[in-house]
Design an enzyme around this catalytic site. Sequence first.
Site, PDB file in Angstrom:
ATOM      1  N   GLU A 141      -3.481   8.366  -1.888  1.00 58.87           N
ATOM      2  CA  GLU A 141      -2.649   7.180  -1.659  1.00 58.87           C
ATOM      3  C   GLU A 141      -1.755   6.853  -2.841  1.00 58.87           C
ATOM      4  OE1 GLU A 141      -6.254   4.463  -0.719  1.00 58.87           O
ATOM      5  OE2 GLU A 141      -5.121   4.594   1.137  1.00 58.87           O
ATOM      6  N   GLU A 142      -1.397   7.841  -3.603  1.00 61.58           N
ATOM      7  CA  GLU A 142      -0.679   7.567  -4.837  1.00 61.58           C
ATOM      8  C   GLU A 142       0.719   8.156  -4.912  1.00 61.58           C
ATOM      9  OE1 GLU A 142      -4.483   7.226  -7.848  1.00 61.58           O
ATOM     10  OE2 GLU A 142      -3.500   9.145  -7.604  1.00 61.58           O
ATOM     11  N   ASP A 146      -0.070  10.925  -0.237  1.00 62.41           N
ATOM     12  CA  ASP A 146      -1.156  11.904  -0.205  1.00 62.41           C
ATOM     13  C   ASP A 146      -2.493  11.243   0.102  1.00 62.41           C
ATOM     14  OD1 ASP A 146      -1.497  10.528  -2.655  1.00 62.41           O
ATOM     15  OD2 ASP A 146      -2.388  12.289  -3.594  1.00 62.41           O
ATOM     16  N   GLU A 196     -18.586   6.123  -5.194  1.00 69.61           N
ATOM     17  CA  GLU A 196     -17.407   6.987  -5.140  1.00 69.61           C
ATOM     18  C   GLU A 196     -17.389   7.941  -6.334  1.00 69.61           C
ATOM     19  OE1 GLU A 196     -13.365   5.493  -6.340  1.00 69.61           O
ATOM     20  OE2 GLU A 196     -12.986   5.688  -4.177  1.00 69.61           O
ATOM     21  N   TRP A 218       0.845  -1.199   0.000  1.00 65.42           N
ATOM     22  CA  TRP A 218       0.000   0.000   0.000  1.00 65.42           C
ATOM     23  C   TRP A 218       0.879   1.248   0.000  1.00 65.42           C
ATOM     24  CZ3 TRP A 218      -4.593  -1.228  -1.387  1.00 65.42           C
ATOM     25  CH2 TRP A 218      -5.579  -0.242  -1.437  1.00 65.42           C
TER      26      TRP A 218
HETATM   27  C1  NOJ Z   1      -6.293   2.618  -4.280  1.00 66.94           C
HETATM   28  C2  NOJ Z   1      -6.319   4.026  -3.818  1.00 66.94           C
HETATM   29  O1  NOJ Z   1      -7.174   4.164  -2.763  1.00 66.94           O
HETATM   30  C3  NOJ Z   1      -6.694   4.940  -4.935  1.00 66.94           C
HETATM   31  O2  NOJ Z   1      -6.705   6.247  -4.496  1.00 66.94           O
HETATM   32  C4  NOJ Z   1      -5.697   4.775  -6.007  1.00 66.94           C
HETATM   33  O3  NOJ Z   1      -6.019   5.608  -7.083  1.00 66.94           O
HETATM   34  C5  NOJ Z   1      -5.619   3.335  -6.444  1.00 66.94           C
HETATM   35  N1  NOJ Z   1      -5.357   2.480  -5.322  1.00 66.94           N
HETATM   36  C6  NOJ Z   1      -4.575   3.137  -7.525  1.00 66.94           C
HETATM   37  O4  NOJ Z   1      -3.303   3.456  -7.002  1.00 66.94           O
HETATM   38  C1  NOJ Z   2      -9.510   5.892  -2.557  1.00 68.90           C
HETATM   39  C2  NOJ Z   2      -9.272   7.303  -2.199  1.00 68.90           C
HETATM   40  O1  NOJ Z   2      -8.326   7.829  -3.098  1.00 68.90           O
HETATM   41  C3  NOJ Z   2      -8.777   7.444  -0.801  1.00 68.90           C
HETATM   42  O2  NOJ Z   2      -8.700   8.806  -0.474  1.00 68.90           O
HETATM   43  C4  NOJ Z   2      -9.706   6.758   0.167  1.00 68.90           C
HETATM   44  O3  NOJ Z   2      -9.154   6.819   1.445  1.00 68.90           O
HETATM   45  C5  NOJ Z   2      -9.928   5.324  -0.230  1.00 68.90           C
HETATM   46  N1  NOJ Z   2     -10.314   5.221  -1.599  1.00 68.90           N
HETATM   47  C6  NOJ Z   2     -11.016   4.675   0.618  1.00 68.90           C
HETATM   48  O4  NOJ Z   2     -12.229   5.332   0.437  1.00 68.90           O
END
Ligand code: NOJ
Ligand code: NOJ
Length: 657
Positions: A240-241, A237, A468, A181
Amino acid sequence: MSHQTRLLGRLCVPSFSCPGPDLISPHLTSRNQLPITMMLHVSSPFSAAALLLLASTVAAGTIDSFISTERDIALKGVLANIGPNGTKVAGAGPGIVIASPSKSNPNYFYTWTRDAALTLKALVDDFMFGNTALQVYIEDYIHAQAVVQTVTNPSGGLLPAGTGLGEPKFNADGSRFNGNWGRPQRDGPPLRAIALIQYSHYLIQHGEQERVKKAIWPVISNDLSYVGQYWNSTGFDLWEEVSGSSFFTTQAQYRSLVEGAALAKSLGVVSCTGCGQAPQILCFLQTYWNGRYFTATINGNTGRGGVDANTVLGAIGAFDINAPCDSLTLQPCHSRMLANFKVFVDTFRNPNLYPINSGISPRSGVALGRYPEDVYYSGNPWYLITLGAAEFLYDAAAQWSKQGAITVDITSLAFFQDLYPGVEANRTYKRCKKTGAFRQIVDAAIAYADSFVEVVQKYTPTDGSLAEQFLKIAPGTPLSAADLTWSYASFVSMAHRRGGEFPPSWVFGESTTLPETCAPGSVASTYAPATAAGAPNVTIGCTSTVLFVLNATTYYGENIYLAGNSTDLGGWDLGSAVPMQSSNYTAERPLWFEQIPLVAGTTVNYKYAREEDCGQPWIWETVNRTLVVPACVENSTAVLLETDEAWTGLLGTGGGC
Ligand code: NOJ
Ligand code: NOJ
């Protein structure tokens, strides 16, 4: 002291005189030079809520019934995703906020510290605005977080140095998630602290100071310690990227320390270890400005332009109805924030980026996504971001109404031109007449906010469920995670602001002063399990790092995991096994490896397993492996044992899907 603000007065006649017949006065003073006490007195006697409500009936009306119905659905949607009784999340622990009931494509059946904290903030608000039924959820959440803080995870542990607090997500029962992650993510602890601090003030006002001090402060204190220690370290960030420094995170970090210091003071707590870092964080926050907008991520190579919802969501998280617009906390009504908002929104007006936005007037709301380069699910609009834009504008309008003035400068001019074409820079528009420029700008901002809600209304299915995302091309079908908790929470929060319901103030005097030079900083903090809130009494584990090295030839798409009998190795559960790294893999040396801290002196049973492509079953090794973890060396993370193993068992074959 801060207090709940729910303004229900009615519009009345101004008590000050206006300088000119056109109701426009030159902008003379820099409010930065006034002491904070004076600034707060600048605010008018009028009720921001009354103005908001009045303006919204003038401007809209049509979305009122959508909002009142959807707000109810949204609140129920949030509660359905919280354990132990949430109807959509069977198996979730008490007080655990699941991101979405979706278990595949995508699997969001986990709890994210960020999503949970932002959701709880909206619930604490709703509770303080009178929804007493929510208290049990808040109490369960506190207990769950006290426990989760102590769960050792791939980011580390609570002890000795708090690194485990940066873990972004946990399993639905609160246990560690071992998968790959983007970690750590440093917004979780400050956001959690902010939600808990607001609730703590409520309890103090209701005679429960001792309980706050004993049970809740220790949870908050760990989070503030983490902020003070790591605010100047990079992390992933909110999406999560990308790794670097993130505007959203920095803004939340600042707020948490300011509020933490105030809470510590009212509790008579001697120290708030991290809080002294606040001025430096505020200084750092200003450096995201690039002259046109706030760059979402700095100190990292993102390969992106930096226009990102990150900054708009940051501003609504920092909102304080009583803060002056030039507050360095970067409120929604701050000139730079307004300019940033326009750049962000206009980016998504491009019909090549989002076809569903084509043909929409430049003065009307559009569907908004995370950032223009987004490819997640091919990059689409998000409900929570489009609602966040509406909330941002309600916030700004409320702040102008509260202050009875709008100052337009060269930075914010373009933003205001969309609302009121005749607007001029370097002017302060004061509230004088119902029909004056001030009134028209505020009305236009609220109508503009409403138009973002209308976009959401248009793409919300008739049952009111909020996923979402929704597709960027007609008909804008919902996609990605269904029933996203954060989408629902963002609706509730937007509805509060539109209805003139504002959370307590948090911006105090220090927000107008900066250190002479910005400097990085970090406090060596202390951490302790919040046992009075139900945390187990964990002690400093004595761990030794083992480097697992395995030779295993794999096909492209096949992965190797390590599973074993200890919790750090997932307790034989493949869903919690530890993914091995293949970054040094070559045809000659098919190397898989991973470093793992394990409890010193224990005997660990483990095996490797292959994860196949195309949904084929996993393949376990046919051998049982054992090792004894060496004695630990205090404060050392050095590798104390290295294995050298070769895969033993069947090989996999690509499924060709
Ligand atoms: C899961 C993350 O929560 C999401 O924000 C991200 O775009 C994807 N993984 C791909 O990295
Ligand atoms: C993807 C989003 O980018 C992230 O901000 C969020 O925490 C997760 N999904 C779970 O909702």
